[in-house]
Each structure stands twice: as structure tokens, then as C-alpha cells.
Scaffold this motif. Sequence first.
Motif, PDB file in Angstrom:
ATOM      1  N   GLY A  15       0.782  -1.126   0.210  1.00  0.00           N
ATOM      2  CA  GLY A  15       0.273   0.057  -0.138  1.00  0.00           C
ATOM      3  C   GLY A  15       0.800   0.990   0.028  1.00  0.00           C
ATOM      4  N   GLY A  16       2.246   1.097  -0.054  1.00  0.00           N
ATOM      5  CA  GLY A  16       2.874   2.209   0.265  1.00  0.00           C
ATOM      6  C   GLY A  16       3.481   2.690  -1.116  1.00  0.00           C
ATOM      7  N   SER A  17       4.578   3.624  -1.162  1.00  0.00           N
ATOM      8  CA  SER A  17       4.693   4.217  -2.371  1.00  0.00           C
ATOM      9  C   SER A  17       6.316   4.341  -2.226  1.00  0.00           C
ATOM     10  CB  SER A  17       4.201   5.793  -2.416  1.00  0.00           C
ATOM     11  OG  SER A  17       2.861   5.686  -2.585  1.00  0.00           O
ATOM     12  N   LYS A  86       2.429  -3.573  -4.119  1.00  0.00           N
ATOM     13  CA  LYS A  86       1.880  -4.795  -3.850  1.00  0.00           C
ATOM     14  C   LYS A  86       3.145  -5.840  -3.554  1.00  0.00           C
ATOM     15  CE  LYS A  86      -2.250  -4.451  -6.652  1.00  0.00           C
ATOM     16  NZ  LYS A  86      -2.923  -5.030  -7.548  1.00  0.00           N
ATOM     17  N   PRO A  87       2.887  -6.801  -2.725  1.00  0.00           N
ATOM     18  CA  PRO A  87       4.240  -7.881  -2.453  1.00  0.00           C
ATOM     19  C   PRO A  87       4.675  -8.228  -3.959  1.00  0.00           C
ATOM     20  CG  PRO A  87       2.343  -8.151  -0.897  1.00  0.00           C
ATOM     21  CD  PRO A  87       1.763  -6.996  -1.670  1.00  0.00           C
ATOM     22  N   GLU A  88       3.718  -8.548  -4.816  1.00  0.00           N
ATOM     23  CA  GLU A  88       4.141  -9.040  -5.982  1.00  0.00           C
ATOM     24  C   GLU A  88       5.159  -8.065  -7.074  1.00  0.00           C
ATOM     25  OE1 GLU A  88       0.882  -9.096  -4.743  1.00  0.00           O
ATOM     26  OE2 GLU A  88      -0.446  -8.667  -6.473  1.00  0.00           O
ATOM     27  N   ASP A  89       4.989  -6.735  -6.268  1.00  0.00           N
ATOM     28  CA  ASP A  89       5.889  -5.986  -7.004  1.00  0.00           C
ATOM     29  C   ASP A  89       7.378  -6.063  -6.703  1.00  0.00           C
ATOM     30  OD1 ASP A  89       3.282  -3.595  -6.670  1.00  0.00           O
ATOM     31  OD2 ASP A  89       3.850  -4.503  -8.433  1.00  0.00           O
ATOM     32  N   THR A  90       7.713  -6.689  -5.623  1.00  0.00           N
ATOM     33  CA  THR A  90       9.100  -7.027  -5.366  1.00  0.00           C
ATOM     34  C   THR A  90       9.938  -7.657  -6.424  1.00  0.00           C
ATOM     35  OG1 THR A  90       8.346  -7.433  -2.779  1.00  0.00           O
ATOM     36  CG2 THR A  90      10.395  -8.376  -3.569  1.00  0.00           C
ATOM     37  N   THR A 116      11.509  -3.942  -2.126  1.00  0.00           N
ATOM     38  CA  THR A 116      11.004  -5.029  -1.303  1.00  0.00           C
ATOM     39  C   THR A 116       9.608  -4.592  -0.986  1.00  0.00           C
ATOM     40  OG1 THR A 116      13.235  -5.880  -0.870  1.00  0.00           O
ATOM     41  CG2 THR A 116      11.330  -6.921   0.321  1.00  0.00           C
ATOM     42  N   VAL A 117       8.504  -5.192  -1.104  1.00  0.00           N
ATOM     43  CA  VAL A 117       7.246  -4.957  -0.681  1.00  0.00           C
ATOM     44  C   VAL A 117       6.844  -5.904   0.393  1.00  0.00           C
ATOM     45  CG1 VAL A 117       4.943  -4.087  -0.829  1.00  0.00           C
ATOM     46  CG2 VAL A 117       6.597  -3.649  -2.757  1.00  0.00           C
ATOM     47  N   SER A 118       6.695  -5.569   1.729  1.00  0.00           N
ATOM     48  CA  SER A 118       6.385  -6.751   2.626  1.00  0.00           C
ATOM     49  C   SER A 118       4.528  -6.502   2.938  1.00  0.00           C
ATOM     50  CB  SER A 118       6.737  -6.317   4.081  1.00  0.00           C
ATOM     51  OG  SER A 118       6.443  -4.725   4.286  1.00  0.00           O
ATOM     52  N   SER A 119       4.092  -7.938   3.085  1.00  0.00           N
ATOM     53  CA  SER A 119       2.715  -8.021   3.304  1.00  0.00           C
ATOM     54  C   SER A 119       2.358  -7.513   4.727  1.00  0.00           C
ATOM     55  CB  SER A 119       2.283  -9.177   2.982  1.00  0.00           C
ATOM     56  OG  SER A 119       2.864 -10.108   3.829  1.00  0.00           O
TER      57      SER A 119
END
Length: 119
Positions: A15-17, A86-90, A116-119
Motif C-alpha cells: 500500500g506504500g509508495s 503490492k508484495p508481487e511488485d517485489t 521489496t514490498v512486505s505484506s
Amino acid sequence: QPQLVESGGGLVQAGGSLRLSCAASGRLFAINTMGWYRQAPGKQRELVVTITSGGSTNYADSVKGRFTISRDNAANTLYLQMNNLKPEDTALYYCNAHLKSWAGNLEVWGQGTLVTVSS
């Protein structure tokens, strides 16, 4: 030799940027199409988005409405604003440019910046 240097990656919650930057340097005459690609662990490198020197864009369906590409032609710099991550953007995000230099037409890649996108 022209080169690209990315910056702006990091760790963010879902949800972050984040905003990525890519600066081109070296002896170059013009930059045509630029783009961002990404490679997630165990997967092939894939297109995220490209932008022509005139500003035409081509987004992957998975990032439409969330990511925005822009470029500052005077500063030879490319940006990627990533919202609602989203985590899948990692992935490792790479900058790419097709440019004209003293050595002729070149395709250049940056070294990559990790997102790295954490859930």
C-alpha cells in the motif's frame, strides 16, 4: 561510455509508495526510448513501462493505474512513481535506455535497484 544509475529502491509495506530515479551520464548525444524493467526472484525480466522521447508510454497491465513514468529530458533523468505497492511488485528494477553516443546507437542498462514490498 554512457551509463545509467538507478536510485530510490528500498523496503516498503504493501500500500506504500516509492519513487525510483535513473540518471544517464557520459558522452551521449540523445536519448530515445527509456524504460523500467523488473526481475523477481526465480522469474524472467519483464517490462514495467517505457516512454519515448516524445512522451508516449506503454505500461504493463499489472502496473496500470498504480505506476507513473516520467522523464526530464534536460537532465537526462527517468523517474518511476510507484503507488499502492503490492508484495508481487517485489523485484530488482532496471532502467533501460536506447541512446545515441559517439560510439553509435546503444542500448544501455543500469545496475538495478531493489524494491521489496512486505505484506
